[in-house]
Design a protein around this motif. Structure first.
Motif, short mmCIF file in Angstrom:
data_model
loop_
_atom_site.label_atom_id
_atom_site.label_comp_id
_atom_site.label_asym_id
_atom_site.label_seq_id
_atom_site.Cartn_x
_atom_site.Cartn_y
_atom_site.Cartn_z
N ALA A 1 18.15 63.66 64.90
CA ALA A 1 19.11 62.67 65.41
C ALA A 1 18.63 61.28 65.03
O ALA A 1 17.42 61.00 65.06
N PRO A 2 19.55 60.40 64.67
CA PRO A 2 19.16 59.02 64.39
C PRO A 2 18.87 58.27 65.69
O PRO A 2 19.46 58.57 66.72
N TYR A 3 17.96 57.34 65.64
CA TYR A 3 17.70 56.45 66.76
C TYR A 3 17.81 55.02 66.22
O TYR A 3 16.82 54.42 65.78
N PRO A 4 19.05 54.48 66.18
CA PRO A 4 19.30 53.19 65.55
C PRO A 4 18.52 52.02 66.15
O PRO A 4 18.14 51.10 65.44
N GLN A 5 18.25 52.06 67.45
CA GLN A 5 17.55 50.95 68.10
C GLN A 5 16.17 50.72 67.50
O GLN A 5 15.65 49.62 67.56
N ASP A 6 15.58 51.75 66.93
CA ASP A 6 14.25 51.62 66.34
C ASP A 6 14.26 51.94 64.84
O ASP A 6 13.20 52.01 64.23
N PRO B 1 15.72 53.49 52.18
CA PRO B 1 17.11 53.03 52.06
C PRO B 1 18.04 53.64 53.11
O PRO B 1 18.88 54.46 52.81
N ALA B 2 17.84 53.22 54.34
CA ALA B 2 18.66 53.72 55.45
C ALA B 2 19.44 52.58 56.09
O ALA B 2 19.89 52.69 57.22
N TRP B 3 19.61 51.51 55.35
CA TRP B 3 20.23 50.30 55.88
C TRP B 3 21.34 49.84 54.95
O TRP B 3 21.19 49.85 53.73
N SER B 4 22.45 49.39 55.52
CA SER B 4 23.52 48.82 54.70
C SER B 4 23.17 47.37 54.39
O SER B 4 22.22 46.81 54.94
N LYS B 5 23.94 46.75 53.51
CA LYS B 5 23.68 45.36 53.13
C LYS B 5 23.75 44.41 54.31
O LYS B 5 23.09 43.39 54.33
N ASP B 6 24.57 44.75 55.31
CA ASP B 6 24.68 43.87 56.49
C ASP B 6 23.63 44.18 57.55
O ASP B 6 23.66 43.63 58.65
N ARG C 1 21.99 53.11 58.66
CA ARG C 1 22.86 54.17 58.14
C ARG C 1 21.98 55.27 57.49
O ARG C 1 21.86 55.33 56.27
N PRO C 2 21.42 56.15 58.30
CA PRO C 2 20.50 57.16 57.79
C PRO C 2 21.15 58.46 57.32
O PRO C 2 20.46 59.43 57.04
N VAL C 3 22.48 58.48 57.22
CA VAL C 3 23.19 59.74 56.92
C VAL C 3 22.69 60.37 55.62
O VAL C 3 22.43 61.58 55.57
N LEU C 4 22.53 59.61 54.56
CA LEU C 4 22.09 60.16 53.28
C LEU C 4 20.68 60.74 53.38
O LEU C 4 20.41 61.84 52.89
#
Length: 119
Positions: A88-93, A52-57, A61-64
């Motif tokens: 660190a988050p890597y949003p592209q992947d 669960p690292a993704w918002s509904k859209d 969002r890996p902060v939690l």
């Protein structure tokens, strides 16, 4: 040149390869095997596609998850708390890039595996 090296390093990490930094490789390692000094850090990429690292859209969002990992896995070892481990988050992947000791990586992997839905 610096940009090419950084892109190569990132590419290796995203392919799931562990990239060692500040490590000592054992002379007793078998062909192709790299033994990492357990007290040194190395970088590992953790994909979060099934967590669960993704918002509904669909935004990453890996902060939690990041906060929970830092709270649950050797809290004093994280850079923000006086240690040397970084994340660190890597949003592209949809991934986290973590630099930590072998012991921490083992605990992080076990923790994330427990969070994954059972098949």
């Amino acid at each position: 040149m610096r940009l090419k090296c950084g892109a190569l390093l990132l590419g290796m990490m995203l392919m799931g390869m562990a990239v060692t930094t500040n490590t000592q490789v054992s002379a007793e390692a078998a062909d192709g095997e790299v033994l990492v000094d357990p007290g040194k850090t190395f970088v590992k990429v953790y994909r979060l596609h099934d967590l669960p690292a993704w918002s509904k859209d669909g935004t990453f969002r890996p902060v939690l998850i990041m906060q929970t990992v830092q709270d649950q896995i050797l809290p004093k070892q994280w850079e923000g708390r006086g240690g040397t481990a970084t994340m660190a988050p890597y949003p592209q992947d949809g991934a986290l890039v973590i630099s930590a000791t072998e012991k921490m990586h083992e605990k992080i992997e076990a923790f994330l595996d427990k969070q994954r839905p059972s098949k």
